[in-house]
Design a protein around this motif. Structure first.
Motif, PDB file in Angstrom:
ATOM      1  N   TYR A  50       0.720  -1.481  -0.621  1.00  0.00           N
ATOM      2  CA  TYR A  50      -0.105  -0.149  -0.418  1.00  0.00           C
ATOM      3  C   TYR A  50       0.522   1.049   0.022  1.00  0.00           C
ATOM      4  CZ  TYR A  50      -2.236   3.904   2.033  1.00  0.00           C
ATOM      5  OH  TYR A  50      -2.926   5.325   2.028  1.00  0.00           O
ATOM      6  N   ARG A  54       0.267   4.128  -2.499  1.00  0.00           N
ATOM      7  CA  ARG A  54      -0.154   5.368  -2.722  1.00  0.00           C
ATOM      8  C   ARG A  54       1.029   6.584  -2.695  1.00  0.00           C
ATOM      9  NH1 ARG A  54      -1.431   9.414  -2.137  1.00  0.00           N
ATOM     10  NH2 ARG A  54      -3.204  10.853  -1.251  1.00  0.00           N
ATOM     11  N   GLU A 424      -8.336   4.436   1.715  1.00  0.00           N
ATOM     12  CA  GLU A 424      -7.222   5.020   2.186  1.00  0.00           C
ATOM     13  C   GLU A 424      -7.097   5.150   3.664  1.00  0.00           C
ATOM     14  OE1 GLU A 424      -4.061   9.110   1.460  1.00  0.00           O
ATOM     15  OE2 GLU A 424      -6.145   8.718   0.449  1.00  0.00           O
ATOM     16  N   TYR A 427      -6.521   1.483   4.653  1.00  0.00           N
ATOM     17  CA  TYR A 427      -5.396   1.217   4.766  1.00  0.00           C
ATOM     18  C   TYR A 427      -3.782   2.047   5.468  1.00  0.00           C
ATOM     19  CZ  TYR A 427      -5.479  -1.934   0.848  1.00  0.00           C
ATOM     20  OH  TYR A 427      -5.291  -2.662  -0.421  1.00  0.00           O
ATOM     21  N   PRO A 490      -2.494  -4.433  -2.587  1.00  0.00           N
ATOM     22  CA  PRO A 490      -1.457  -5.318  -1.660  1.00  0.00           C
ATOM     23  C   PRO A 490      -2.198  -6.356  -1.312  1.00  0.00           C
ATOM     24  CG  PRO A 490      -2.289  -2.817  -1.424  1.00  0.00           C
ATOM     25  CD  PRO A 490      -3.265  -3.095  -2.534  1.00  0.00           C
ATOM     26  N   TRP A 512      -2.500   4.772  -6.880  1.00  0.00           N
ATOM     27  CA  TRP A 512      -3.492   5.242  -5.920  1.00  0.00           C
ATOM     28  C   TRP A 512      -4.197   6.039  -6.816  1.00  0.00           C
ATOM     29  CZ3 TRP A 512      -5.881   2.088  -2.776  1.00  0.00           C
ATOM     30  CH2 TRP A 512      -6.599   2.523  -1.217  1.00  0.00           C
TER      31      TRP A 512
END
Length: 592
Positions: A50, A54, A424, A427, A490, A512
């Motif tokens: 992640y 991101r 988001e 995560y 992920p 992302w």
């Protein structure tokens, strides 16, 4: 003094602000890996994947490995009647193979028997000793061989019938031990460690912060950091004193430094760790001993400990005596390794023990991976509805009409508009089960829209006139699949890659930030579709069959009458062959 020390340590860590260093525990090789070990690894791996997704410019690094010293290793090797170094090599290799099969993307796999680690431990010891934090003293107390730790009377339970004392926490027996050891002045760092624990989001979930603070509310005794060599010979010698070996926990904890090249200065490029993933059984060692050791050495403690709970099996604690320890290789043969990853992250929650159940795994994987995700991809790619095999561009007027006249279309749009922000947030907290909840909700909305829009009816009658509306329905459905595929990378990296490959999504459009490019956003801005999402061909080399339903043998027998055929004798598969098959399999049949 404490504030000055913390400020200094923050300055030491300032240069690595762009680094994101994550560790798993190093796993003790007294036994083969089980799903609890894999759970630690997939948490750390999903977290790092992640972070890369991101924050693509961040320098993300993941370290895992094996802990190979101590009394238990000596005993385990003796029980298996093999030399200790050979035993360590064999078990460590099994961890490495399982993690490779599970697609754990680690940057380093460290073993505490490696020379680089021994040198790091020796230097760390010399640093503590030169700073006056280690001294020699006669020591006596109740020692638990299984846990490799001395325990106080308050940590013990006495069996009146046998007179044997046991650890309250682990249940393992202890023995009275008297010996001369080196001691670490843990008591001097109690206030510093308490201050560190109290920092915002230092220990997560919060329940484990409270556990540490409860322990720190009582005076901490100094801790023994060596053992006589004649009792624990399979360990790293104390520098300058061959009669003593380094305590296995001090040895093991230093692996997080030795993986980065400590004591060479380049280790500071990644120090301190952004997150250290551990199981709740080793909380005291990482939450009290480890920050105290680091502060004593003049180093900054980790930014966060992420503590997870354990796994039961059908409601019972995993144990060798109950013969219910779950081998991840065997489990992956039932569910595939991607399916096992998904189940562990979907079902596990850090603050409470998870329950591993075949019935539950079967239900979740069939319902969510096969039916909700896999079936939707198959339907959208079906040649009966999509004969040109394209990911079409939505038509603005039909998109507007569908969003105006079909309630399920509005619900799908609203779900996709919230997908990025919600996932988001989940995560960032390692709440992978909530990421799965959110993406499954979006996919349920997509399935409901597909059913409500009834695209198959547009294939009858005047197909030319219906083609723009059909293309728009397929485009909206594929947008939902694409966005969920990006979000799930992920958690299920291989399945998500296959999904995005089938949709011919370029590698540059799987980040992302690409979650903002979809029909839902376009409908709000009242603009036509982005040029980057023009109609394009699906990948003809990739299958639309993403994850087949897992069928029990009894269910399979009902569907088709068995046709017995003579079978030639087959050789038994090797461990590596079984791992490779478990990682690659997608069609699964299991027995009850």
């Amino acid at each position: 003094m404490l504030i000055r020390r913390i400020k200094l340590l923050k300055c030491l860590g300032a240069r690595c602000s762009s680094s994101h260093y994550v560790t798993t525990p190093i796993f003790y090789v007294n036994a083969a890996p089980h799903i609890g070990h894999l759970y630690s690894a997939v948490i750390a791996d999903a977290h790092c994947r992640y972070q890369r997704l991101r924050y693509p410019t961040a320098d993300v690094r993941l370290c895992t490995g094996t802990d190979e010293h101590g009394t238990k290793i000596q005993q385990a090797a003796a029980n298996h009647k093999v030399p200790v170094d050979q035993y360590c090599q064999e078990i460590s290799s099994r961890y490495r193979e399982v993690f490779q099969a599970a697609h754990i993307h680690n940057d380093d796999f460290i073993r505490t028997t490696e020379e680089r680690h021994k040198q790091a431990v020796a230097q760390f010891w010399r640093t503590l000793h030169s700073r006056g934090h280690i001294y020699s003293a006669a020591y006596s107390g109740w020692y638990c061989v299984s846990d490799e730790v001395f325990l106080t009377d308050s940590q013990l339970r006495l069996d009146e019938a046998s007179g044997t004392r046991y650890s309250l926490e682990s249940g393992h027996p202890v023995e009275w031990t008297e010996e001369t050891n080196y001691m670490f002045r843990l008591s001097q760092f109690q206030d510093d460690v308490r201050h560190w624990v109290k920092q915002e989001a230092r220990i997560r979930p919060a329940k484990f912060e409270k556990i540490l603070l409860d322990t720190l509310s009582e005076p901490l005794p100094d801790v023994s950091v060596s053992r006589p060599s004649n009792r624990v010979h399979w360990a790293i010698p104390v520098p300058g004193d061959a009669s003593q070996t380094v305590y296995v926990w001090l040895d093991a904890l230093v692996n997080y430094l030795s993986s980065l090249g400590y004591p060479n200065e380049e280790f500071l490029d990644h120090w301190p760790p952004a997150q250290q993933v551990i199981g709740k059984d080793i909380l005291k060692f990482h939450g009290i001993y480890w920050p105290a050791f680091l502060l004593a050495a003049g180093l900054q403690p980790p930014q966060q400990l992420y503590v997870h709970s354990h796994w039961t099996v059908d409601g019972q604690k995993m144990s060798k005596s109950k013969h219910n320890v779950v081998d991840p290789v065997q489990a992956a043969q039932q569910y595939t390794m991607e399916g096992l990853r998904y189940f562990l992250l979907r079902e596990g929650v850090a603050h409470s023990d998870g329950n591993y159940s075949h019935v539950k795994a079967l239900r979740i994987l069939n319902s969510e991976m096969a039916d909700t995700l896999g079936n939707l991809l198959s339907r959208a790619c079906a040649k009966s509805l999509n004969p040109r095999q394209v990911y079409p561009q939505p038509h603005v007027e039909h998109l507007a009409d569908l969003l105006r006249s079909v309630d399920a279309a509005k619900r799908l749009r609203d779900s996709l508009l919230q997908l990025s922000e919600r996932c988001e947030a989940h995560y960032e907290c390692n709440h992978f089960h909530l990421v799965a909840d959110t993406t499954m909700a979006a996919l349920h909305a997509a399935n409901n829209f597909f059913e409500s829009a009834r695209p198959w009816e547009l294939k009858t009658g005047n197909e030319g006139a219906n083609e723009p509306r059909l293309a728009t329905i397929i485009a909206m459905t594929m947008d939902a699949l694409r966005l969920c595929g990006i979000v799930l990378q992920p958690i299920i990296p291989q399945l998500a890659t296959r999904l995005l490959d089938k949709l011919s999504v370029p590698a540059s459009q799987r980040g992302w930030d690409c979650l903002n490019e979809n029909f839902a956003r376009d409908s709000i801005s009242r603009s036509s579709s982005s040029s980057s999402r023009r109609s394009h061909d699906l990948d003809g080399q990739s299958s639309a069959m993403l994850f087949q339903r897992i069928m029990e043998e009894k269910d399979k027998a009902v569907q088709q009458k068995p046709q017995p055929q003579p079978q030639p004798a087959k050789r038994s598969k090797s461990k590596k062959e079984r791992l490779k098959a478990a990682a690659a399999a997608t069609t699964i049949t299991t027995t009850s």
